[in-house]
Each structure stands twice: as C-alpha cells, then as structure tokens.
Design a protein around this motif. Structure first.
Motif, PDB file in Angstrom:
ATOM      1  N   THR A  48      -0.979   7.089  -8.531  1.00 37.36           N
ATOM      2  CA  THR A  48      -1.796   5.695  -8.130  1.00 37.36           C
ATOM      3  C   THR A  48      -0.609   5.227  -7.136  1.00 37.36           C
ATOM      4  O   THR A  48       0.518   4.595  -7.230  1.00 37.36           O
ATOM      5  N   LEU A  49      -2.150   4.594  -6.576  1.00 41.74           N
ATOM      6  CA  LEU A  49      -1.268   3.955  -4.984  1.00 41.74           C
ATOM      7  C   LEU A  49      -1.310   2.301  -5.702  1.00 41.74           C
ATOM      8  O   LEU A  49      -3.334   2.196  -5.569  1.00 41.74           O
ATOM      9  N   LYS A  50      -1.031   1.715  -4.998  1.00 47.96           N
ATOM     10  CA  LYS A  50      -1.120   0.171  -4.688  1.00 47.96           C
ATOM     11  C   LYS A  50      -1.279  -0.591  -3.966  1.00 47.96           C
ATOM     12  O   LYS A  50      -0.953  -0.239  -2.960  1.00 47.96           O
ATOM     13  N   ILE A  51      -2.336  -1.353  -3.960  1.00 52.04           N
ATOM     14  CA  ILE A  51      -2.756  -2.252  -2.512  1.00 52.04           C
ATOM     15  C   ILE A  51      -3.032  -3.187  -3.250  1.00 52.04           C
ATOM     16  O   ILE A  51      -4.027  -4.054  -3.921  1.00 52.04           O
ATOM     17  N   LEU A  52      -2.330  -3.760  -1.675  1.00 56.24           N
ATOM     18  CA  LEU A  52      -2.609  -5.943  -1.858  1.00 56.24           C
ATOM     19  C   LEU A  52      -3.896  -5.826  -0.650  1.00 56.24           C
ATOM     20  O   LEU A  52      -3.556  -5.698   0.877  1.00 56.24           O
ATOM     21  N   ASP A  53      -4.860  -6.450  -0.631  1.00 56.43           N
ATOM     22  CA  ASP A  53      -6.043  -6.984   0.198  1.00 56.43           C
ATOM     23  C   ASP A  53      -6.805  -8.144  -0.060  1.00 56.43           C
ATOM     24  O   ASP A  53      -6.355  -9.013  -0.880  1.00 56.43           O
ATOM     25  N   PHE A  54      -7.448  -8.759   0.990  1.00 50.49           N
ATOM     26  CA  PHE A  54      -7.905 -10.021   1.075  1.00 50.49           C
ATOM     27  C   PHE A  54      -9.995  -9.576   0.563  1.00 50.49           C
ATOM     28  O   PHE A  54      -9.845 -11.023   0.800  1.00 50.49           O
ATOM     29  N   TRP A  55      -9.902  -8.599   0.643  1.00 51.20           N
ATOM     30  CA  TRP A  55     -11.115  -8.244   0.504  1.00 51.20           C
ATOM     31  C   TRP A  55     -11.992  -8.727  -0.645  1.00 51.20           C
ATOM     32  O   TRP A  55     -11.637  -7.776  -1.611  1.00 51.20           O
ATOM     33  N   VAL A  89      -1.799 -13.189   0.528  1.00 52.76           N
ATOM     34  CA  VAL A  89      -1.733 -11.974   0.864  1.00 52.76           C
ATOM     35  C   VAL A  89      -0.647 -12.689   2.344  1.00 52.76           C
ATOM     36  O   VAL A  89       0.354 -11.897   1.820  1.00 52.76           O
ATOM     37  N   ASN A  90      -1.028 -13.033   2.485  1.00 54.71           N
ATOM     38  CA  ASN A  90      -0.349 -13.175   4.169  1.00 54.71           C
ATOM     39  C   ASN A  90       1.332 -14.273   3.657  1.00 54.71           C
ATOM     40  O   ASN A  90       1.783 -13.715   4.524  1.00 54.71           O
ATOM     41  N   ASN A  91       1.006 -15.230   3.364  1.00 55.43           N
ATOM     42  CA  ASN A  91       2.298 -16.005   2.960  1.00 55.43           C
ATOM     43  C   ASN A  91       3.202 -15.234   1.595  1.00 55.43           C
ATOM     44  O   ASN A  91       4.408 -16.047   2.130  1.00 55.43           O
ATOM     45  N   THR A  92       2.637 -13.813   1.460  1.00 54.77           N
ATOM     46  CA  THR A  92       3.840 -13.382   0.642  1.00 54.77           C
ATOM     47  C   THR A  92       3.812 -12.101   0.823  1.00 54.77           C
ATOM     48  O   THR A  92       4.428 -11.652  -0.167  1.00 54.77           O
ATOM     49  N   VAL A  93       3.347 -11.616   1.676  1.00 54.47           N
ATOM     50  CA  VAL A  93       3.301  -9.722   1.756  1.00 54.47           C
ATOM     51  C   VAL A  93       4.695  -9.537   2.131  1.00 54.47           C
ATOM     52  O   VAL A  93       4.864  -8.335   2.078  1.00 54.47           O
ATOM     53  N   GLY A  94       5.408 -10.472   2.881  1.00 53.60           N
ATOM     54  CA  GLY A  94       7.031  -9.950   3.077  1.00 53.60           C
ATOM     55  C   GLY A  94       7.806  -9.724   1.639  1.00 53.60           C
ATOM     56  O   GLY A  94       8.105  -9.163   1.879  1.00 53.60           O
ATOM     57  N   LEU A  95       7.534 -10.677   0.550  1.00 53.68           N
ATOM     58  CA  LEU A  95       8.490 -10.634  -0.481  1.00 53.68           C
ATOM     59  C   LEU A  95       8.168  -9.355  -1.073  1.00 53.68           C
ATOM     60  O   LEU A  95       8.591  -8.711  -1.915  1.00 53.68           O
ATOM     61  N   ASP A 104       1.938   0.071  -2.094  1.00 49.57           N
ATOM     62  CA  ASP A 104       2.328   1.488  -1.061  1.00 49.57           C
ATOM     63  C   ASP A 104       1.573   0.603   0.247  1.00 49.57           C
ATOM     64  O   ASP A 104       2.154   0.741   0.782  1.00 49.57           O
ATOM     65  N   ILE A 105       0.447   0.354  -0.129  1.00 49.15           N
ATOM     66  CA  ILE A 105      -0.622   0.274   1.351  1.00 49.15           C
ATOM     67  C   ILE A 105      -0.316  -1.616   1.379  1.00 49.15           C
ATOM     68  O   ILE A 105      -1.152  -2.375  -0.189  1.00 49.15           O
ATOM     69  N   ALA A 106      -0.240  -2.596   2.096  1.00 48.76           N
ATOM     70  CA  ALA A 106      -0.854  -3.784   2.072  1.00 48.76           C
ATOM     71  C   ALA A 106      -2.668  -4.408   3.605  1.00 48.76           C
ATOM     72  O   ALA A 106      -1.257  -3.303   4.785  1.00 48.76           O
ATOM     73  N   LEU A 107      -2.660  -4.845   3.427  1.00 49.97           N
ATOM     74  CA  LEU A 107      -2.911  -5.548   4.598  1.00 49.97           C
ATOM     75  C   LEU A 107      -2.166  -6.501   5.539  1.00 49.97           C
ATOM     76  O   LEU A 107      -1.844  -7.325   4.676  1.00 49.97           O
ATOM     77  N   VAL A 108      -2.159  -6.359   7.057  1.00 49.25           N
ATOM     78  CA  VAL A 108      -1.042  -6.482   7.627  1.00 49.25           C
ATOM     79  C   VAL A 108      -1.259  -7.616   8.081  1.00 49.25           C
ATOM     80  O   VAL A 108      -1.669  -7.085   9.232  1.00 49.25           O
ATOM     81  N   ASN A 109      -1.369  -8.803   8.834  1.00 48.31           N
ATOM     82  CA  ASN A 109      -2.044  -9.464  10.202  1.00 48.31           C
ATOM     83  C   ASN A 109      -1.712  -8.853  11.503  1.00 48.31           C
ATOM     84  O   ASN A 109       0.011  -8.638  11.690  1.00 48.31           O
ATOM     85  N   ASN A 110      -1.873  -9.038  12.470  1.00 47.54           N
ATOM     86  CA  ASN A 110      -1.289  -8.465  13.805  1.00 47.54           C
ATOM     87  C   ASN A 110      -0.545  -9.882  14.362  1.00 47.54           C
ATOM     88  O   ASN A 110      -0.388 -11.189  13.683  1.00 47.54           O
ATOM     89  N   ALA A 333      -9.118  -5.371   9.992  1.00 50.05           N
ATOM     90  CA  ALA A 333      -7.591  -5.546   9.264  1.00 50.05           C
ATOM     91  C   ALA A 333      -6.955  -4.536   9.078  1.00 50.05           C
ATOM     92  O   ALA A 333      -8.288  -3.558   9.750  1.00 50.05           O
ATOM     93  N   ASN A 334      -5.597  -4.282   9.161  1.00 54.90           N
ATOM     94  CA  ASN A 334      -5.091  -3.352   9.499  1.00 54.90           C
ATOM     95  C   ASN A 334      -4.149  -2.874   8.424  1.00 54.90           C
ATOM     96  O   ASN A 334      -3.571  -3.819   7.389  1.00 54.90           O
ATOM     97  N   LEU A 335      -3.708  -1.793   8.277  1.00 54.03           N
ATOM     98  CA  LEU A 335      -3.367  -1.019   6.879  1.00 54.03           C
ATOM     99  C   LEU A 335      -1.524  -0.901   7.192  1.00 54.03           C
ATOM    100  O   LEU A 335      -2.052   0.554   8.023  1.00 54.03           O
ATOM    101  N   ALA A 336      -1.169  -1.260   6.443  1.00 60.74           N
ATOM    102  CA  ALA A 336       0.548  -0.354   6.568  1.00 60.74           C
ATOM    103  C   ALA A 336       0.942  -0.251   5.285  1.00 60.74           C
ATOM    104  O   ALA A 336       0.443  -0.404   4.560  1.00 60.74           O
ATOM    105  N   ILE A 337       2.031   0.976   5.081  1.00 60.72           N
ATOM    106  CA  ILE A 337       2.294   1.766   4.320  1.00 60.72           C
ATOM    107  C   ILE A 337       3.785   1.140   3.808  1.00 60.72           C
ATOM    108  O   ILE A 337       4.764   0.786   5.849  1.00 60.72           O
ATOM    109  N   SER A 338       4.197   0.523   2.785  1.00 63.49           N
ATOM    110  CA  SER A 338       5.397   0.004   2.627  1.00 63.49           C
ATOM    111  C   SER A 338       6.280   1.219   2.818  1.00 63.49           C
ATOM    112  O   SER A 338       6.242   2.509   1.594  1.00 63.49           O
TER     113      SER A 338
END
Length: 451
Positions: A48-55, A89-95, A104-110, A333-338
């Motif tokens: 199971t892959l958990k993904i954090l996105d804003f779509w 998403v962007n205000n909490t992605v680091g935490l 496991d995967i998050a959309l990460v801003n440039n 959007a860009n996808l990064a792996i935790s």
C-alpha cells in the motif's frame, strides 16, 4: 466549467515556513536511494502506497483515473490518496514526511523554500539511481529535469541530483486571446510581439480593452512580466539566474525590456480601466466574459466552458530576435519519495507511471495540458486545448522551457510584484525595478552562502 490548479508564481506566494522550517537541521544530508539496491520488479508482496496530493475536482478525477490504471498494471499495489488544498499540503509536507507513518509519495513544490529544504534535510530521496534505472536521465528534457535538481548539500539548485519527477502534465505562461473579439475587428491571431502590439492598438482604437489585467494583487500581477522576459533573454541566462548560478546579473534576464513594455502598454491605456484596483479574479472574469481581447496568464487557471473552448485560444510568442520559442513552463506537479518509505521501489514505479504516456493521454482526455509526450490523441471538440498543446510542442522542439522567475529567491515574487505597482505609478523606472530584484537576489545569495 472545469477548474484547473494554478501553479508557478501565483501559487508560490503561499507561505511555506511552518511546514518546512524543521526540515533542514544543521548537518543534515540528503537521503540517497543509491545506498541500497533498486529494482523495477515490484511484483510479489502486497503493498500500500500512501500519497499526499492537492488534486481535487476535475484534477482529482484525472488522478483517480491514473491510479486506477496503475493498479490494473500492478494489482499487488494499492494507492491510498490523502488530498487537501494546495496551501495545506505545502505548509505541512515537511512535518508529514518526517513521520514514519507519513506518505510514501508527496507532491513537492519547486524552489529553495520547498524542495531544496526537503532535499537538504533528508526528507526526500535522491532519485539518481531510479533515474538511471528507468531512463529518466535520457527521457526528461534537461530544462524540465533541471527544475527538480539540487546538490545533496542543498547549496545549489538546477544542478546535481534529481529529487522529484514531473507528472505528465504541464503549466506554462503565455498569451490567451478571444478569437470572437479579434474576428469582429478583422484582426489576426498574433504570431509575434509586433503583431500583438498592432492588434492591441487596433482594439484600443475601436474603443475596447486590449488586455484584461489587474495589479492589485502583487503576486498574480507578475505573469505578464515573466511572459515578456522570455521574448528578450535566452533560456540559459534566465535559468542560470534563477538557479543561482551567480554569474548572470538580473539585467541579462530580459526584465528591463519586459518592464519597459508593460509600462508603455499601461501608459497607452491598454489595460483594464482602473487596473491598479482590479483583483486577480476580477481581471480573469473580464477576459472570460468577452470584455477584453487578450490576457497573459498561466495555463490551467482559466475555467473555460465547453462553448468557450471554441472561442478562446493560446499562443507562445517567439523571441523578438531570432524567433526561437522560449517560455516559462514546468510540470503541473512534482512527485517526491519520502526517505522513510518502506516501499521505495513501488513508489518509483508509480513516479515512472505518472510521467508516462498513459498519464499524459489521460490528462488530455480530462482537458489538461500534457507534458513529456507529443504522440497523443487530441479531442477534436476542444480547440482551445489544441492551441495550448501546439504552443507547448513548440517549446518541446526548441527545448525552450525556463523556470518560474520567482523561484530565484523566497521573496522575489513579492519584490517584483511591489516594484510593478510602483512602476505603473511612475515611482520607479524599469531599471530601478531590476535593481530591486538584484538586491533581493544578492541578499538571498549572501544568506544562502552563510548556510
């Protein structure tokens, strides 16, 4: 109507400090997938892959279709989405990425404040090993790949290692036009800046508004300036400035020429009346309701109805000298792996699928602008989208993508937006606007060098 997510300078105005400030403690280094074996074989055990996105809304439907196709291809992998709005998403992605039970995967801003901080703090994986495994290092245009590259120490952007991959959807900045307005005045769709200025003058002479525009919101007011910069400076010069190469002054990025143009247009009365008090959404509405012929805008931010898809169009104007097509563009959007993901191979397989042709075709089918692939089936009933895709393909051919100019510093968007307001008011010159941008840039470089 479809509502598409706004990316780039407008979106980057949101604050990121709360979620990211804890991501880069002193001495942190990027997590590296090459320190362990990597594999394309993701069959076998259930994952199971958990993904954090804003779509959400129409974008959410596109993402759901991609997930469905991926799960069909990999029946042992289940995707569990957590979807919130862009700011959350962007205000909490680091935490969230710091949490062992996080995505496991998050959309990460440039940019420095987002992806750079996460990379330096070891929150997201260095993807170089996967890039070689899947061939991303050869498949992604270097002007696109550069947007997600950092050195592992976080000191340089636009070079070094890959820390995220693009989704097969893009966002550009360019010129939208209302063909109905132009046709009624007997004017052609402009193919060059000179053509555009002739059209704008004719629209004004006919008693109509040439350009729907408002400068009350500093961040969104800059799209017109960023679009014009690309007509005067090389993609390499703009890229090297934005990526903090350190050898390119801001005056080599076309900003003085662009500022000169917009000031001239303002003085000619080509903008929406009382534009200084017009908000972003109101200027958009002026354009969508046929009260102006043109608008410089981010692709994906105008909610065209089915009927308007036949009425409006988009063009990427070529450079003034030489005619090369250079334009601001990036993945939607860009996808990064935790770095804490227990299933990075499966996560990398999903990143590869998100950048693939099936995802790009699905984007087009849902009315969005694709990226990385040109051999797609374009719906015949969406003429407007067809013009966007044609413009993007011209950028593909010239490898003319430039990064969003405000990625250059965390405060550049606010600085340039404020300077534009003063420029229109006659309080600063185009050169002084550029000088303020250089001061912002130099201050950030000095701070960055100190660590």
């Amino acid at each position: 109507m479809k509502k598409r997510h706004i990316v780039g300078a407008v979106a980057l105005a949101a604050g990121l400090a709360l979620g990211l400030s804890a991501c880069a403690p002193g001495g942190s280094t990027a997590a590296d997938a090459s320190s362990r074996p990597v594999s394309k074989d993701v069959s076998g055990k259930d994952v199971t892959l958990k993904i954090l996105d804003f779509w959400q809304n129409d974008e959410g439907k596109w993402m759901d279709s991609v997930v469905k196709e991926f799960e069909k291809k990999h029946p042992n992998i289940t995707i569990k989405r957590t979807t919130q709005d862009w700011g959350q998403v962007n205000n909490t992605v680091g935490l969230r990425l710091a949490d062992p039970n996080g995505p496991d995967i998050a959309l990460v801003n440039n940019g420095w404040s987002a992806m750079g901080t996460l990379a330096k703090g070891g929150r997201i994986l260095n993807l170089d090993a996967y890039s070689k495994l899947y061939g991303w290092d050869k498949e992604f245009p270097d002007t696109i790949a550069r947007q997600t590259e950092f050195t592992p120490d976080g000191k340089e952007m636009g070079t070094g290692s890959l820390f995220a991959t693009p989704a097969a959807r893009s966002s550009l900045i360019g010129l939208y036009y209302n063909k109905t307005v132009l046709d009624k005045l007997g004017l052609p769709v402009p193919k060059t800046l000179a053509d555009f200025e002739k059209d704008a003058a004719a629209v004004k002479a006919a008693g109509q508004v040439p350009i729907a525009y408002g400068s009350q919101d500093k961040g969104s007011s800059t799209s017109i300036l960023f679009a014009l910069q690309n007509l005067y400076a090389s993609a390499d010069k703009i890229g090297d400035f934005v990526y903090s190469n350190g050898t390119v002054p801001i005056t080599d990025t076309g900003i003085v020429q662009a500022a000169t143009d917009v000031k001239k247009w303002a003085d000619e009365g080509w903008f929406t009346p009382n534009y200084a008090g017009i908000q972003y959404a109101d200027a958009q509405n002026e354009f969508l309701t046929g009260k102006a012929a043109f608008r410089f805008e981010y692709t994906g931010s105008l909610a065209f109805s089915e009927a308007q898809n036949q009425e409006f169009g988009y063009v990427q104007l070529p450079q003034v000298d030489g005619g090369k097509v250079v334009g601001t563009g990036a993945s939607a959007a860009n996808l990064a792996i935790s770095s804490k993901s227990k299933n990075p191979d499966a996560a990398a397989a999903f990143l590869d699928f998100m950048a693939g042709k099936a995802s790009a075709q699905s984007a087009v089918d849902h009315g969005f602008l694709p990226l990385l692939h040109s051999d797609l089936t374009i719906p015949s009933g969406n003429a407007e989208l067809g013009t966007e895709i044609a413009a993007q393909q011209s950028l593909d051919k010239s490898n003319g993508y430039t990064p969003y100019f405000d990625w250059s510093t965390p405060t550049m968007l606010d600085t340039i937006g404020g300077q534009l307001q003063q420029l229109y008011a006659g309080q600063v010159t185009p050169k002084q606007l550029a000088d303020a941008g250089q001061q912002d840039y130099d201050a950030f470089q000095a701070k960055r060098t100190k660590g």
